[in-house]
Write a protein that holds these residues in place. Sequence first.
Motif, PDB file in Angstrom:
ATOM      1  N   THR A  98       0.855  -1.187   0.000  1.00  0.00           N
ATOM      2  CA  THR A  98       0.000   0.000   0.000  1.00  0.00           C
ATOM      3  C   THR A  98       0.890   1.235   0.000  1.00  0.00           C
ATOM      4  O   THR A  98       1.891   1.287   0.723  1.00  0.00           O
ATOM      5  CB  THR A  98      -0.950   0.042   1.216  1.00  0.00           C
ATOM      6  OG1 THR A  98      -0.176   0.010   2.425  1.00  0.00           O
ATOM      7  CG2 THR A  98      -1.923  -1.130   1.198  1.00  0.00           C
ATOM      8  N   HIS A  99       0.517   2.211  -0.808  1.00  0.00           N
ATOM      9  CA  HIS A  99       1.298   3.433  -0.928  1.00  0.00           C
ATOM     10  C   HIS A  99       0.350   4.634  -0.902  1.00  0.00           C
ATOM     11  O   HIS A  99      -0.609   4.684  -1.669  1.00  0.00           O
ATOM     12  CB  HIS A  99       2.091   3.441  -2.236  1.00  0.00           C
ATOM     13  CG  HIS A  99       2.965   2.234  -2.431  1.00  0.00           C
ATOM     14  ND1 HIS A  99       4.243   2.159  -1.926  1.00  0.00           N
ATOM     15  CD2 HIS A  99       2.727   1.053  -3.065  1.00  0.00           C
ATOM     16  CE1 HIS A  99       4.769   0.985  -2.252  1.00  0.00           C
ATOM     17  NE2 HIS A  99       3.868   0.291  -2.939  1.00  0.00           N
ATOM     18  N   GLY A 100       0.609   5.582  -0.032  1.00  0.00           N
ATOM     19  CA  GLY A 100      -0.157   6.818  -0.011  1.00  0.00           C
ATOM     20  C   GLY A 100      -1.466   6.772   0.735  1.00  0.00           C
ATOM     21  O   GLY A 100      -2.274   7.700   0.611  1.00  0.00           O
ATOM     22  N   THR A 101      -1.707   5.730   1.526  1.00  0.00           N
ATOM     23  CA  THR A 101      -2.991   5.647   2.239  1.00  0.00           C
ATOM     24  C   THR A 101      -3.146   6.784   3.252  1.00  0.00           C
ATOM     25  O   THR A 101      -4.271   7.164   3.582  1.00  0.00           O
ATOM     26  CB  THR A 101      -3.130   4.295   2.957  1.00  0.00           C
ATOM     27  OG1 THR A 101      -2.017   4.109   3.841  1.00  0.00           O
ATOM     28  CG2 THR A 101      -3.176   3.160   1.955  1.00  0.00           C
ATOM     29  N   GLU A 102      -2.021   7.342   3.690  1.00  0.00           N
ATOM     30  CA  GLU A 102      -2.110   8.460   4.634  1.00  0.00           C
ATOM     31  C   GLU A 102      -2.752   9.684   3.973  1.00  0.00           C
ATOM     32  O   GLU A 102      -3.398  10.494   4.647  1.00  0.00           O
ATOM     33  CB  GLU A 102      -0.725   8.819   5.185  1.00  0.00           C
ATOM     34  CG  GLU A 102       0.246   9.430   4.204  1.00  0.00           C
ATOM     35  CD  GLU A 102       0.919   8.429   3.276  1.00  0.00           C
ATOM     36  OE1 GLU A 102       1.699   8.868   2.413  1.00  0.00           O
ATOM     37  OE2 GLU A 102       0.664   7.213   3.418  1.00  0.00           O
ATOM     38  N   LEU A 103      -2.597   9.809   2.650  1.00  0.00           N
ATOM     39  CA  LEU A 103      -3.241  10.913   1.943  1.00  0.00           C
ATOM     40  C   LEU A 103      -4.763  10.779   1.996  1.00  0.00           C
ATOM     41  O   LEU A 103      -5.484  11.768   2.161  1.00  0.00           O
ATOM     42  CB  LEU A 103      -2.784  10.945   0.479  1.00  0.00           C
ATOM     43  CG  LEU A 103      -1.301  11.207   0.215  1.00  0.00           C
ATOM     44  CD1 LEU A 103      -1.001  11.058  -1.268  1.00  0.00           C
ATOM     45  CD2 LEU A 103      -0.912  12.593   0.702  1.00  0.00           C
ATOM     46  N   ASP A 105      -6.517   9.075   4.318  1.00  0.00           N
ATOM     47  CA  ASP A 105      -6.967   9.296   5.701  1.00  0.00           C
ATOM     48  C   ASP A 105      -7.000  10.785   6.032  1.00  0.00           C
ATOM     49  O   ASP A 105      -7.933  11.275   6.676  1.00  0.00           O
ATOM     50  CB  ASP A 105      -6.045   8.563   6.676  1.00  0.00           C
ATOM     51  CG  ASP A 105      -6.127   7.053   6.544  1.00  0.00           C
ATOM     52  OD1 ASP A 105      -7.154   6.564   6.044  1.00  0.00           O
ATOM     53  OD2 ASP A 105      -5.163   6.362   6.929  1.00  0.00           O
ATOM     54  N   ALA A 106      -5.975  11.524   5.590  1.00  0.00           N
ATOM     55  CA  ALA A 106      -5.917  12.956   5.872  1.00  0.00           C
ATOM     56  C   ALA A 106      -7.026  13.710   5.149  1.00  0.00           C
ATOM     57  O   ALA A 106      -7.615  14.658   5.705  1.00  0.00           O
ATOM     58  CB  ALA A 106      -4.557  13.512   5.462  1.00  0.00           C
ATOM     59  N   ARG A 134     -12.762   1.214   4.270  1.00  0.00           N
ATOM     60  CA  ARG A 134     -12.253   2.334   5.056  1.00  0.00           C
ATOM     61  C   ARG A 134     -13.309   3.390   5.362  1.00  0.00           C
ATOM     62  O   ARG A 134     -13.202   4.098   6.364  1.00  0.00           O
ATOM     63  CB  ARG A 134     -11.094   3.011   4.299  1.00  0.00           C
ATOM     64  CG  ARG A 134      -9.927   2.096   3.980  1.00  0.00           C
ATOM     65  CD  ARG A 134      -9.197   1.655   5.239  1.00  0.00           C
ATOM     66  NE  ARG A 134      -8.387   2.724   5.775  1.00  0.00           N
ATOM     67  CZ  ARG A 134      -7.066   2.779   5.687  1.00  0.00           C
ATOM     68  NH1 ARG A 134      -6.409   1.816   5.066  1.00  0.00           N
ATOM     69  NH2 ARG A 134      -6.403   3.793   6.216  1.00  0.00           N
TER      70      ARG A 134
END
Length: 305
Positions: A98-103, A105-106, A134
Amino acid sequence: MTRFVARLLYLLASALARLPWSWLLALGDLVAAAWRWRDGRESRVTRVNLELAYPELLPAEREQWHRAILRTTGRQILETLRLWTRPHQENLALLRETHGTELFDAAIAAGRGVIVAAPHYGNWELLNQWLASRTPLAILYRPPESKIGEAFLNLVRADAPDRVTQIRAEGPAVRQLWKLLNAGGVTGILPDQQPKAGDGEFAPFFGVPALTMTLLGRLAGRTGATVLFAYCERIDSHDGTPGFALHIEPAPADIGDDDLTIATTALNAAVERIARRDPAQYQWTYKRYTLRPPGSGEENPYWNR
């Protein structure tokens, strides 16, 4: 009768999807071989698209790409049947990276609404299932011409009715999405479908003018929603089952520009960049260039092909 036939198709798909992955992928390869042998619609459309989008390819290179695209597309059909008919948690185990999931969530935490632009790259059905795991979301979709096809589609996506709302890409859709985004909701849009004549702007896609949706840009510009691009890309697997890498990336700043030409150009550039990662994983079997710019004198490139 429509529901009965759709349910029967679902049961048949469920039975087929229980075959081992190696069998399913082999069946996908047979589908691709049949397209090539018969020079079916998928084969012909792919050839035209490659001629338009990659004119620099030598004939041998184009033939190699043509074969790879059909093989990936054939496998995806069987792959998607399994994703549609197996538990979502089982499917999500196919995500190896997984890449960029923090984007993502934010963006949800910001509360301004989120538009997930999901090009026809990799497997977008697996992406839908990850998104639904999610957050509740609305998916904009173009209904199939067949009532049975639409009933089947609604059935296979009904695993999480409390998490996913399907919105037909018709007149009331804009009002529904506007309301959803202003309330801080999340929607998924396939940004590379050709809209109806009069519902889009022509913008370059692989250097060729393509009628492009303006809906995404107008929603982003007028609601202030965050736009993210997302896709589930196939990666190598070492245990005989497919593996995927989930990618979430920021959209270009111009995607919500008031100038629709600027907005659609930015949208197509973002889709093109993703498609170029691995052309075999992009849906080149789709007639992307059917409608031509008014006054250009160009004909539908797919005619008589």
